[in-house]
Design an enzyme around this catalytic site. Structure first.
Site, PDB file in Angstrom:
ATOM      1  N   ARG A 117       0.815  -1.232   0.000  1.00 22.73           N
ATOM      2  CA  ARG A 117       0.000   0.000   0.000  1.00 22.73           C
ATOM      3  C   ARG A 117       0.846   1.279   0.000  1.00 22.73           C
ATOM      4  NH1 ARG A 117      -3.026  -2.950   3.898  1.00 22.73           N
ATOM      5  NH2 ARG A 117      -4.660  -4.121   2.830  1.00 22.73           N
ATOM      6  N   LYS A 139       2.412  11.147 -12.091  1.00 22.44           N
ATOM      7  CA  LYS A 139       1.500  10.236 -12.781  1.00 22.44           C
ATOM      8  C   LYS A 139       2.220   8.924 -13.046  1.00 22.44           C
ATOM      9  CE  LYS A 139      -1.816  12.986 -15.422  1.00 22.44           C
ATOM     10  NZ  LYS A 139      -2.365  13.185 -16.783  1.00 22.44           N
ATOM     11  N   GLU A 181       8.443  16.577 -26.680  1.00 16.61           N
ATOM     12  CA  GLU A 181       7.784  17.002 -25.436  1.00 16.61           C
ATOM     13  C   GLU A 181       8.289  18.387 -24.998  1.00 16.61           C
ATOM     14  OE1 GLU A 181       5.214  15.709 -23.795  1.00 16.61           O
ATOM     15  OE2 GLU A 181       5.152  13.559 -24.247  1.00 16.61           O
ATOM     16  N   LYS A 223       6.678  21.914 -16.710  1.00 16.47           N
ATOM     17  CA  LYS A 223       5.854  20.831 -16.171  1.00 16.47           C
ATOM     18  C   LYS A 223       5.652  20.987 -14.668  1.00 16.47           C
ATOM     19  CE  LYS A 223       4.467  16.198 -16.283  1.00 16.47           C
ATOM     20  NZ  LYS A 223       4.472  14.924 -17.000  1.00 16.47           N
ATOM     21  N   GLU A 233      -5.088  17.126 -12.085  1.00 21.50           N
ATOM     22  CA  GLU A 233      -5.644  17.341 -13.414  1.00 21.50           C
ATOM     23  C   GLU A 233      -7.133  17.653 -13.391  1.00 21.50           C
ATOM     24  OE1 GLU A 233      -3.914  14.877 -16.486  1.00 21.50           O
ATOM     25  OE2 GLU A 233      -5.760  14.986 -17.651  1.00 21.50           O
ATOM     26  N   ARG A 237      -3.772  21.296 -15.546  1.00 24.54           N
ATOM     27  CA  ARG A 237      -2.855  20.221 -15.919  1.00 24.54           C
ATOM     28  C   ARG A 237      -3.219  19.578 -17.255  1.00 24.54           C
ATOM     29  NH1 ARG A 237       0.107  15.696 -12.081  1.00 24.54           N
ATOM     30  NH2 ARG A 237       1.189  14.637 -13.775  1.00 24.54           N
ATOM     31  N   ASN A 241      -1.595  17.715 -21.904  1.00 23.29           N
ATOM     32  CA  ASN A 241      -2.042  16.706 -22.870  1.00 23.29           C
ATOM     33  C   ASN A 241      -2.060  17.233 -24.309  1.00 23.29           C
ATOM     34  OD1 ASN A 241      -2.471  14.721 -20.905  1.00 23.29           O
ATOM     35  ND2 ASN A 241      -4.416  15.662 -20.360  1.00 23.29           N
ATOM     36  N   HIS A 244      -1.593  14.961 -27.203  1.00 25.71           N
ATOM     37  CA  HIS A 244      -1.620  13.588 -26.689  1.00 25.71           C
ATOM     38  C   HIS A 244      -2.884  12.813 -27.044  1.00 25.71           C
ATOM     39  CE1 HIS A 244       1.989  14.717 -24.619  1.00 25.71           C
ATOM     40  NE2 HIS A 244       2.102  13.536 -24.063  1.00 25.71           N
ATOM     41  N   HIS A 248      -2.154   9.467 -28.551  1.00 27.72           N
ATOM     42  CA  HIS A 248      -2.508   8.167 -27.964  1.00 27.72           C
ATOM     43  C   HIS A 248      -3.260   7.306 -28.969  1.00 27.72           C
ATOM     44  CE1 HIS A 248      -2.277   9.774 -23.552  1.00 27.72           C
ATOM     45  NE2 HIS A 248      -1.094   9.452 -24.053  1.00 27.72           N
ATOM     46  N   HIS A 261       6.910   7.264 -28.305  1.00 30.47           N
ATOM     47  CA  HIS A 261       5.845   8.109 -27.762  1.00 30.47           C
ATOM     48  C   HIS A 261       5.966   9.561 -28.249  1.00 30.47           C
ATOM     49  CE1 HIS A 261       2.880   9.753 -25.019  1.00 30.47           C
ATOM     50  NE2 HIS A 261       3.794  10.536 -24.470  1.00 30.47           N
TER      51      HIS A 261
END
Lengths: 365, 365
Positions: A117, A139, A181, A223, A233, A237, A241, A244, A248, A261
């Site tokens: 955990r 993330k 990026e 960032k 987000e 935030r 993206n 993206h 994606h 990527h």
């Protein structure tokens, strides 16, 4: 030595960008946590850097391997690593070290979030993409068959150590992909970075240490600044993206195998720029300048997918809340806007324009 | 209608213990969240209760099934459910509903923690064990081959709805096993609950609604109180593990198949009581009273495992930080103490005493 402090409601930590961090790793980790260290890395990265990493340790840390590639960014890898941690005696006080690119960072950060955990971890990104983007902001997660990053956690590291010595050894295509990026960071929030990348393209692409350190530092600052203002987000935030959503879709359409990527993000940024132009949020000159910079840091690998297929794939993207299509569109060089009412025909047209550019530029179908 | 409010640094929510909650579910959920509901349950539970659950919904919620049993408390189940959620169009605003026993609650709570990096969920526990213990406190997770609950998350629900109507239909062995966690609550923190369970054993074991509601409410209050004071188990919360260290070892030794969790905890509590007695933390009379109550709510199923095997299995338990053996031991009826220096020979002796009691009581080898 550039050190950028990132403070969010749930965490506060430093991102250090400098030469020689690997060689002094053990004392650096010791300042952060006292627990037994476990390194998660790929066989390739470890083969290249293990001597430097091990040099500063009195007792060698336990090393766990994750094979390279997006195909291994899955819950089955997380389970296998967790099982290895348990067998090796890792407990709640142990320290995980993500030593690799984006996949290693995302998987290890998620593993740290859920093993017993939650145990602490440190990011040591070894690709440009990971240094400027994926290692920053907490993330973490893995892919499902249904899509990228669909399970995961917000989980910040104790620190990010970006050793710029590593950048000198990167394959050129990885360097170029990662720089997409940085271009994104410029487009969404840093016109000076954008201009610097226009004016210093030769030095940056040749891997000049000073130029790259400048680009990495500026990108990280964008960032970190965005994440500090919107950790989960809920608004701001989302601008990260940029490029993206279609990016994606391209990765999904090519089974995450054909493009890096950053290349998919480059293509996605081009589509988003077309969308911004068709909405008259930017001028033709601004659009040309953005697309020229993206292509300057290319070539972006071509791929085969129809616009219809790509648009269909965006509807499964998690950025779309309750059925609406949200996009981040440029409103200039260094500013963007969240547009929540993008229609399918609009998106289709922008995607077609991107594919036309691909065909024109590369001669591929 | 007993409503217990639980407030921790990361969440605040109500635990409602009452009759008729299932029949009024839709308006209750609507007060908590507006997102589309997805129910995770087992085919058996759904077969028994779907009419009551569906009665209050205008539009039937999507139902995902997890087969019953500890064997399905694995990352592969989480992945399958996440994939089903994605395919069915669940997004960040969707609401998960854990409708079942401890396994359903732990898996669904963890799924909610990691699907799209976290979506809200509600617990509707359908076993006594889940109502008095596992649905409260935000511990979620799944098992590894290496041990129970080794991956997971602290993730609180928006609410816990414990419908006491369900308790009347429980198989007697499930009821008895669940009551072992209530006995634990009495031992560690509530002498009145302990005494109530001594004095009203017949009514409780017959499933008398009033007596059971009293026991559930008191047990929940103990757990909520402990969790509110130590959400992340840095100290006080460890007392909830009373009986669980050896209990987990018993479950591991029997491959999680032979005993109900509550039964394993019952045996583990007996071992911990022997340990407390050998350390003179409790008197012989107190030890007798504790063991008598545990057995009064039996019989606990016997099992085959040597003390040496069980002791060896505890060293993999995550409660042991950095190699030391920590145990929660009784210091009276209603008070316990965390003892961090338990030696292997001591533990072996206490485990032998427990096994001797098992052999004497059941005639099994």
């Amino acid at each position: 030595m550039p050190v950028i402090s990132l403070k969010t409601p749930s965490a506060a930590y430093d991102i250090t960008i400098a030469s020689g961090l690997l060689r002094t790793l053990a004392p650096r980790l010791n300042k952060l946590a006292k627990g037994r260290p476990f390194i998660v890395t790929s066989p390739e990265i470890w083969g290249l850097w293990h001597k430097q990493v091990l040099a500063s340790f009195k007792q060698a840390p336990t090393v766990l391997f994750l094979p390279s590639g997006e195909a291994h960014k899955r819950l089955s890898s997380v389970e296998s690593l967790a099982q290895q941690l348990a067998t090796a005696g890792a407990d709640r006080d142990s320290l995980l070290i993500a030593f690799g690119g984006g996949v290693i960072g995302d998987v290890t950060g998620f593993l740290a979030a859920i093993y017993m955990r939650g145990i602490p971890y440190v990011q040591i990104p070894t690709t440009l993409l990971a240094q400027v983007d994926s290692s920053i902001g907490g993330k973490t997660g893995v892919n499902l068959v249904a899509g990228k990053n669909l399970v995961g956690s917000f989980n910040h590291p104790l620190a990010v150590l970006a050793d710029t010595d590593i950048l000198a050894t990167l394959p050129p295509e990885q360097l170029r992909a990662g720089l997409q990026e940085s271009i994104k960071a410029g487009i969404i929030r840093d016109p000076k970075l954008f201009k610097y990348m226009e004016q210093n393209a030769d030095a940056i692409l040749k891997g000049d240490a000073k130029a790259l350190t400048h680009v990495v530092t500026a990108s990280v600052r964008v960032k970190a600044d965005v994440v500090a203002n919107d950790e989960r987000e809920s608004g701001l935030r989302m601008i990260l993206n940029y490029g993206h959503t279609i990016g994606h879709a391209i990765e999904a359409a090519t089974s995450y195998k054909q493009l890096l990527h950053g290349e998919a993000v480059g293509w996605g940024s081009i589509a988003a720029t077309h969308l911004g132009l068709s909405r008259k949020l930017i001028t033709q000159a601004q659009s040309d300048r953005i697309i020229a910079l993206i292509l300057r840091y290319g070539p972006l690998s071509p791929f085969k997918a129809t616009a219809a297929k790509l648009v269909a794939l965006t509807s499964g993207d998690k950025k779309n809340r309750s059925g609406t299509l949200s996009f981040i569109l440029p409103t200039g060089i260094g500013t963007v806007q969240i547009v929540r009412d993008v229609t399918q025909p609009e998106l289709l047209a922008a995607t077609e324009s991107m594919l036309a550019l691909m065909r024109a530029g590369t001669g591929q179908p």
